[in-house]
Design a protein around this motif. Structure first.
Motif, PDB file in Angstrom:
ATOM      1  N   THR A 136       4.271   1.594   8.383  1.00  0.00           N
ATOM      2  CA  THR A 136       5.716   1.488   8.564  1.00  0.00           C
ATOM      3  C   THR A 136       6.143   0.028   8.555  1.00  0.00           C
ATOM      4  N   GLU A 137       7.293  -0.246   7.926  1.00  0.00           N
ATOM      5  CA  GLU A 137       7.762  -1.629   7.822  1.00  0.00           C
ATOM      6  C   GLU A 137       9.078  -1.820   8.573  1.00  0.00           C
ATOM      7  N   PHE A 138       9.155  -2.949   9.242  1.00  0.00           N
ATOM      8  CA  PHE A 138      10.343  -3.325  10.017  1.00  0.00           C
ATOM      9  C   PHE A 138      10.738  -4.745   9.647  1.00  0.00           C
ATOM     10  N   ILE A 139      12.008  -5.076   9.892  1.00  0.00           N
ATOM     11  CA  ILE A 139      12.437  -6.459   9.682  1.00  0.00           C
ATOM     12  C   ILE A 139      13.048  -6.972  10.985  1.00  0.00           C
ATOM     13  N   LYS A 140      12.655  -8.168  11.365  1.00  0.00           N
ATOM     14  CA  LYS A 140      13.288  -8.820  12.514  1.00  0.00           C
ATOM     15  C   LYS A 140      14.309  -9.781  11.914  1.00  0.00           C
ATOM     16  N   CYS A 141      15.579  -9.398  12.075  1.00  0.00           N
ATOM     17  CA  CYS A 141      16.665 -10.100  11.397  1.00  0.00           C
ATOM     18  C   CYS A 141      16.867 -11.511  11.964  1.00  0.00           C
ATOM     19  N   HIS A 142      16.962 -12.503  11.078  1.00  0.00           N
ATOM     20  CA  HIS A 142      17.178 -13.883  11.515  1.00  0.00           C
ATOM     21  C   HIS A 142      18.519 -14.039  12.227  1.00  0.00           C
ATOM     22  N   GLU A 143      19.498 -13.251  11.786  1.00  0.00           N
ATOM     23  CA  GLU A 143      20.869 -13.384  12.275  1.00  0.00           C
ATOM     24  C   GLU A 143      21.016 -12.982  13.748  1.00  0.00           C
ATOM     25  N   ASP A 144      20.446 -11.819  14.100  1.00  0.00           N
ATOM     26  CA  ASP A 144      20.660 -11.315  15.473  1.00  0.00           C
ATOM     27  C   ASP A 144      19.362 -11.112  16.262  1.00  0.00           C
ATOM     28  N   GLY A 145      18.209 -11.362  15.626  1.00  0.00           N
ATOM     29  CA  GLY A 145      16.931 -11.210  16.341  1.00  0.00           C
ATOM     30  C   GLY A 145      16.528  -9.776  16.632  1.00  0.00           C
ATOM     31  N   GLU A 146      17.286  -8.818  16.086  1.00  0.00           N
ATOM     32  CA  GLU A 146      16.990  -7.401  16.354  1.00  0.00           C
ATOM     33  C   GLU A 146      15.969  -6.864  15.342  1.00  0.00           C
ATOM     34  N   ILE A 147      15.305  -5.779  15.751  1.00  0.00           N
ATOM     35  CA  ILE A 147      14.321  -5.115  14.884  1.00  0.00           C
ATOM     36  C   ILE A 147      15.017  -3.985  14.131  1.00  0.00           C
ATOM     37  N   TYR A 148      14.920  -4.003  12.796  1.00  0.00           N
ATOM     38  CA  TYR A 148      15.506  -2.957  11.957  1.00  0.00           C
ATOM     39  C   TYR A 148      14.394  -2.201  11.236  1.00  0.00           C
ATOM     40  N   PHE A 149      14.568  -0.898  11.125  1.00  0.00           N
ATOM     41  CA  PHE A 149      13.617  -0.066  10.387  1.00  0.00           C
ATOM     42  C   PHE A 149      13.857  -0.245   8.883  1.00  0.00           C
ATOM     43  N   LEU A 150      12.777  -0.446   8.127  1.00  0.00           N
ATOM     44  CA  LEU A 150      12.895  -0.557   6.669  1.00  0.00           C
ATOM     45  C   LEU A 150      12.409   0.706   5.966  1.00  0.00           C
ATOM     46  N   GLU A 151      11.145   1.050   6.175  1.00  0.00           N
ATOM     47  CA  GLU A 151      10.625   2.267   5.543  1.00  0.00           C
ATOM     48  C   GLU A 151       9.276   2.642   6.148  1.00  0.00           C
ATOM     49  N   THR A 152       8.867   3.885   5.878  1.00  0.00           N
ATOM     50  CA  THR A 152       7.592   4.352   6.406  1.00  0.00           C
ATOM     51  C   THR A 152       6.879   5.195   5.363  1.00  0.00           C
ATOM     52  N   SER A 153       5.601   5.446   5.597  1.00  0.00           N
ATOM     53  CA  SER A 153       4.836   6.320   4.719  1.00  0.00           C
ATOM     54  C   SER A 153       3.707   6.963   5.508  1.00  0.00           C
ATOM     55  N   SER A 154       3.356   8.184   5.105  1.00  0.00           N
ATOM     56  CA  SER A 154       2.306   8.925   5.836  1.00  0.00           C
ATOM     57  C   SER A 154       0.968   8.705   5.131  1.00  0.00           C
ATOM     58  N   ARG A 155       0.537   7.454   5.131  1.00  0.00           N
ATOM     59  CA  ARG A 155      -0.694   7.078   4.425  1.00  0.00           C
ATOM     60  C   ARG A 155      -1.217   5.772   5.006  1.00  0.00           C
ATOM     61  N   VAL A 156      -2.364   5.360   4.527  1.00  0.00           N
ATOM     62  CA  VAL A 156      -2.913   4.051   4.883  1.00  0.00           C
ATOM     63  C   VAL A 156      -2.220   3.002   4.013  1.00  0.00           C
ATOM     64  N   GLY A 157      -1.872   1.854   4.596  1.00  0.00           N
ATOM     65  CA  GLY A 157      -1.215   0.785   3.840  1.00  0.00           C
ATOM     66  C   GLY A 157      -2.070   0.303   2.680  1.00  0.00           C
ATOM     67  N   GLY A 158      -1.396  -0.122   1.609  1.00  0.00           N
ATOM     68  CA  GLY A 158      -2.108  -0.585   0.416  1.00  0.00           C
ATOM     69  C   GLY A 158      -2.401  -2.071   0.471  1.00  0.00           C
ATOM     70  N   ALA A 159      -2.674  -2.640  -0.711  1.00  0.00           N
ATOM     71  CA  ALA A 159      -2.937  -4.086  -0.861  1.00  0.00           C
ATOM     72  C   ALA A 159      -4.057  -4.571   0.062  1.00  0.00           C
ATOM     73  N   HIS A 160      -5.043  -3.697   0.300  1.00  0.00           N
ATOM     74  CA  HIS A 160      -6.212  -4.036   1.137  1.00  0.00           C
ATOM     75  C   HIS A 160      -5.830  -4.351   2.593  1.00  0.00           C
ATOM     76  N   LEU A 161      -4.691  -3.828   3.039  1.00  0.00           N
ATOM     77  CA  LEU A 161      -4.308  -4.016   4.440  1.00  0.00           C
ATOM     78  C   LEU A 161      -5.250  -3.250   5.365  1.00  0.00           C
ATOM     79  N   ALA A 162      -5.846  -2.157   4.861  1.00  0.00           N
ATOM     80  CA  ALA A 162      -6.775  -1.373   5.699  1.00  0.00           C
ATOM     81  C   ALA A 162      -7.985  -2.219   6.090  1.00  0.00           C
ATOM     82  N   GLU A 163      -8.487  -3.010   5.150  1.00  0.00           N
ATOM     83  CA  GLU A 163      -9.629  -3.878   5.453  1.00  0.00           C
ATOM     84  C   GLU A 163      -9.224  -4.987   6.426  1.00  0.00           C
TER      85      GLU A 163
END
Length: 405
Positions: free
Chosen positions: A269-296
């Motif tokens: 799942t991906e989130f963004i911490k906005c520079h403007e207000d410092g709040e955490i915003y939800f970006l997107e999610t997936s029901s899988r293991v992250g790609g780009a060798h993030l599992a390793e």
């Protein structure tokens, strides 16, 4: 407790998940794999797979009726207990098969929350979670209302592409309409969203029966979107344990999983911490293991192999025994990855004791490092990124990196 071997059907249109297939087979199960004909020559762990079935076409163009009939034929002699989607693109296929064949697991409605970026935004917003302002592209009046009230820049996003593939950044209403008109009837498959500058985090975890068993929070030092738009060097590292960002993102992740009805398995799942207000915003999610060798990278930090543990969770569900998570380590780890002008770049000069894993992709240079010391990781990633840029990097084949599976 029924410890007898079960039959699992795994679906993957991308070459990934060998660790999952291996762990599933080692638990004494029958393992079937359905993949694309184009992936026939990939080094699948055939010794841990009972049979592989190849589908014509790739990604989204599999014929679902053909797939259903094929699986139906298989079921005449095999009782399939579980269907697993190993990649984003396979979620629809798996949910379709489960619903058609009445096999337990995530159905099509829940599956949409983990594939369709519009469905996930609406659901998150309805559940009281922060999301950047967005609009579907169905209705002209709604689009104009969005453009007139939400300040640019915006991003046009495909609703069901994996990763940062196909995202278009726009800076004005005129530009927005130009792209929408170019999309024609395909506008249905896109949404527009406010672009919020900020730090992008990813939370990689495991769930069982709606309970979070494991979650590690990391921060992209160069985001997949930046890479896919302009080439460059992809970097990510896990953040300080117990920090305020760590706690805030873990809390937000739990709320997302609960709202979306995710019961068991691996999530990215991906989130963004906005520079403007410092709040955490939800970006997107997936029901899988992250790609780009993030599992390793996660394994380097925590000693938890997400693929193998996900397989054991599925095994425990099929057989009805209690799953136990192995002991979790608290190291720091990071990844640095770039397209390389060489097919097999020579990384032998990167010989620091912190090097944990060398990414085995052709025309890529990639390393994962780990240490007890977070600052050491950050220093190495900076140093390696600079050296990669000088020695290996190329952007000639930039489109290749768009699919961060």
């Amino acid at each position: 407790m029924n410890q007898q071997g079960k039959t699992f059907l795994c679906i993957s249109n991308f070459f990934k998940g060998n660790a999952f297939l291996t762990a599933l087979k080692k638990q004494g199960n029958r393992v079937f794999l359905v993949t694309s004909e184009k992936l026939k020559d990939k080094p699948w762990v055939y010794e841990y797979i009972d049979e592989v079935f190849f589908m014509p076409g790739q990604d989204l163009d599999w014929d679902l009726n053909l797939l259903l009939q094929g699986v139906g034929g298989l079921m005449k002699n095999h009782k399939i207990e579980s269907i697993i989607a190993l990649d984003d693109y396979d979620v629809e296929k798996a949910t379709y098969l489960r619903e058609s064949l009445r096999i337990p697991g995530m159905g099509q409605t829940t599956g949409r929350f983990f594939r369709d970026k519009l469905a996930m935004r609406i659901k998150a917003q309805d559940s009281g979670l922060r999301v950047p302002a967005f609009s579907p592209l169905f209705n002209d009046e709604d689009i104009n209302l969005f453009a007139d009230h939400i300040s640019a820049p915006w991003v046009l996003k495909p609703r069901s592409e994996a990763s940062a593939h196909g995202i278009i950044k726009v800076n004005s209403k005129e530009e927005l309409w130009h792209h929408i008109n170019e999309l024609g009837d395909n506008r249905l498959y896109y949404l527009v969203e406010q672009f919020k500058p900020g730090d992008v985090y990813h939370a990689d975890g495991l769930l069982l029966n709606g309970k979070s068993l494991f979650l590690t929070v990391s921060k992209y030092l160069a985001t997949p979107m930046e890479i896919s738009q302009g080439g460059g060097i992809f970097r990510s590292a896990n953040i300080k344990y117990g920090s305020s960002d760590d706690k805030a993102i873990k809390k937000a992740n739990l709320e997302i999983m609960k709202a979306f009805g995710m019961k068991s398995g691996a999530t990215h799942t991906e989130f963004i911490k906005c520079h403007e207000d410092g709040e955490i915003y939800f970006l997107e999610t997936s029901s899988r293991v992250g790609g780009a060798h993030l599992a390793e990278m996660v394994e380097a930090a925590t000693d938890i192999n997400l693929w193998a543990e996900w397989a054991k969770i599925e095994d425990s569900l099929a057989k009805g025994y209690k799953y136990e998570l192995p002991k979790v380590a608290k190291n720091y780890a990071g990844i640095v990855l770039t397209l390389s002008k060489y097919e097999h770049p020579d990384l032998s000069s990167f010989d620091d004791p912190e090097v944990f894993f060398r990414v085995p992709l052709e025309y890529h240079a990639g390393l994962i490092v780990r240490s007890k010391n977070q600052q050491k990781i950050m220093d190495l990633l900076d140093n390696y990124a600079e050296r990669f840029a000088n020695e290996f990097s190329t952007s000639a084949a930039a489109p290749e990196i768009k699919k961060f599976h």
